[in-house]
Motif scaffolding. Structure first.
Motif, PDB file in Angstrom:
ATOM      1  N   GLY A  88       0.813  -1.209   0.000  1.00 25.17           N
ATOM      2  CA  GLY A  88       0.000   0.000   0.000  1.00 25.17           C
ATOM      3  C   GLY A  88       0.845   1.257   0.000  1.00 25.17           C
ATOM      4  O   GLY A  88       0.536   2.237  -0.692  1.00 25.17           O
ATOM      5  N   LEU A 144       2.266   1.950  -3.431  1.00 27.56           N
ATOM      6  CA  LEU A 144       1.227   2.516  -4.299  1.00 27.56           C
ATOM      7  C   LEU A 144       0.985   3.983  -3.961  1.00 27.56           C
ATOM      8  O   LEU A 144       0.803   4.816  -4.870  1.00 27.56           O
ATOM      9  CB  LEU A 144      -0.061   1.711  -4.149  1.00 27.56           C
ATOM     10  CG  LEU A 144      -1.270   2.197  -4.972  1.00 27.56           C
ATOM     11  CD1 LEU A 144      -0.932   2.248  -6.464  1.00 27.56           C
ATOM     12  CD2 LEU A 144      -2.469   1.286  -4.726  1.00 27.56           C
ATOM     13  N   ILE A 145       1.003   4.330  -2.684  1.00 25.17           N
ATOM     14  CA  ILE A 145       0.809   5.725  -2.266  1.00 25.17           C
ATOM     15  C   ILE A 145       1.903   6.608  -2.850  1.00 25.17           C
ATOM     16  O   ILE A 145       1.642   7.711  -3.346  1.00 25.17           O
ATOM     17  CB  ILE A 145       0.770   5.828  -0.729  1.00 25.17           C
ATOM     18  CG1 ILE A 145      -0.545   5.245  -0.195  1.00 25.17           C
ATOM     19  CG2 ILE A 145       0.911   7.285  -0.272  1.00 25.17           C
ATOM     20  CD1 ILE A 145      -0.592   5.076   1.303  1.00 25.17           C
ATOM     21  N   THR A 184      -7.055   4.756  -2.168  1.00 24.62           N
ATOM     22  CA  THR A 184      -6.013   3.873  -1.630  1.00 24.62           C
ATOM     23  C   THR A 184      -5.905   3.987  -0.125  1.00 24.62           C
ATOM     24  O   THR A 184      -5.768   2.970   0.585  1.00 24.62           O
ATOM     25  CB  THR A 184      -4.653   4.210  -2.278  1.00 24.62           C
ATOM     26  OG1 THR A 184      -4.750   3.995  -3.690  1.00 24.62           O
ATOM     27  CG2 THR A 184      -3.547   3.330  -1.711  1.00 24.62           C
ATOM     28  N   HIS A 204      -6.433   1.176   2.590  1.00 25.51           N
ATOM     29  CA  HIS A 204      -5.282   0.965   3.474  1.00 25.51           C
ATOM     30  C   HIS A 204      -5.747   0.775   4.913  1.00 25.51           C
ATOM     31  O   HIS A 204      -5.308  -0.147   5.608  1.00 25.51           O
ATOM     32  CB  HIS A 204      -4.358   2.186   3.355  1.00 25.51           C
ATOM     33  CG  HIS A 204      -3.014   2.016   3.983  1.00 25.51           C
ATOM     34  ND1 HIS A 204      -2.082   1.101   3.544  1.00 25.51           N
ATOM     35  CD2 HIS A 204      -2.425   2.662   5.024  1.00 25.51           C
ATOM     36  CE1 HIS A 204      -0.984   1.196   4.275  1.00 25.51           C
ATOM     37  NE2 HIS A 204      -1.169   2.127   5.185  1.00 25.51           N
TER      38      HIS A 204
END
Length: 225
Positions: free
Chosen positions: A180, A183-184, A199, A203
């Motif tokens: 996560g 991806l952030i 997201t 999360h």
């Protein structure tokens, strides 16, 4: 160090270690007389040790009732995570144009540190690396109140992870936090605010789902000393 300080530190260290290692059940009362009888000491160092634990969010001091290991309800845990999510969405919005390449490098290093901690099943290192990641974003918001509130909520939700997270039990699944976080970073670089909101929502949904609010075998306070 005086004897009083030594006894106080012993009590503090023993109780904190027992809480963090899940030996004491959430909601367990820390009975001063039991600890006093076990160690043959006055209540003053015991109260001072419990006061420190209360300041750290590990113990609830309830007037006229006593001190208890923190024992949040599921609703309280969800409320804390939901508030943290909303504040971090604000932080992302405010920080997105101010994050630097050095910030991204630090965030990427924190992900590496997370993975190492997960591989070694070292909960405290994992929590520290996780906190570093989120605080880099919060601090770039340039809003001191936002930074303060987010840090307080991170510390509080970290306590919930310490008490209830399932990864550090056998046969559990791997946390999704490092994935996560990667991806952030990608979405931050693209300045994709809708993607970041989605997201972050997922999360914290995963974080809540990782909590194992199930029965465990615990010790009593008088078995610790």
């Amino acid at each position: 160090m005086t004897r009083k300080q030594s006894v106080e530190q012993l009590i503090y260290n023993t109780l904190k270690s027992a809480i963090l290692s899940r030996k004491l059940a959430p909601g367990n009362q820390l009975v001063e007389t039991a600890i006093s009888n076990q160690l043959n000491v006055s209540r003053t160092p015991i109260r001072n040790a419990i006061r420190k634990l209360s300041a750290e969010g590990l113990v609830n001091n309830i007037p006229n009732k006593g001190a208890f290991v923190v024992n949040p309800t599921r609703d309280e845990i969800i409320q804390a995570y939901n508030l943290r999510k909303e504040l971090e969405i604000i932080a992302v919005r405010d920080a997105i144009t101010y994050l630097t390449e050095n910030d991204y490098k630090r965030m990427e290093q924190s992900i590496k540190d997370e993975n190492i901690a997960l591989e070694n099943k070292h909960l405290m290192n994992y929590l520290e690396s996780n906190k570093v990641f989120h605080m880099i974003i919060a601090e770039r918001s340039e809003n001191k109140y936002l930074v303060e509130f987010i840090e307080k909520l991170i510390n509080q939700t970290n306590i919930y992870l310490i008490l209830f997270d399932s990864f550090f039990e056998e046969l559990s699944t791997t946390p999704k936090s490092p994935i996560g976080h990667a991806l952030i970073i990608s979405l931050l670089k693209k300045k994709d605010l809708p993607g970041l909101k989605e997201t972050l929502t997922l999360h914290y949904q995963f974080a809540i789902e990782s909590l194992a609010l199930t029965d465990r075998v615990y010790q009593n306070v008088d078995e610790l000393f």
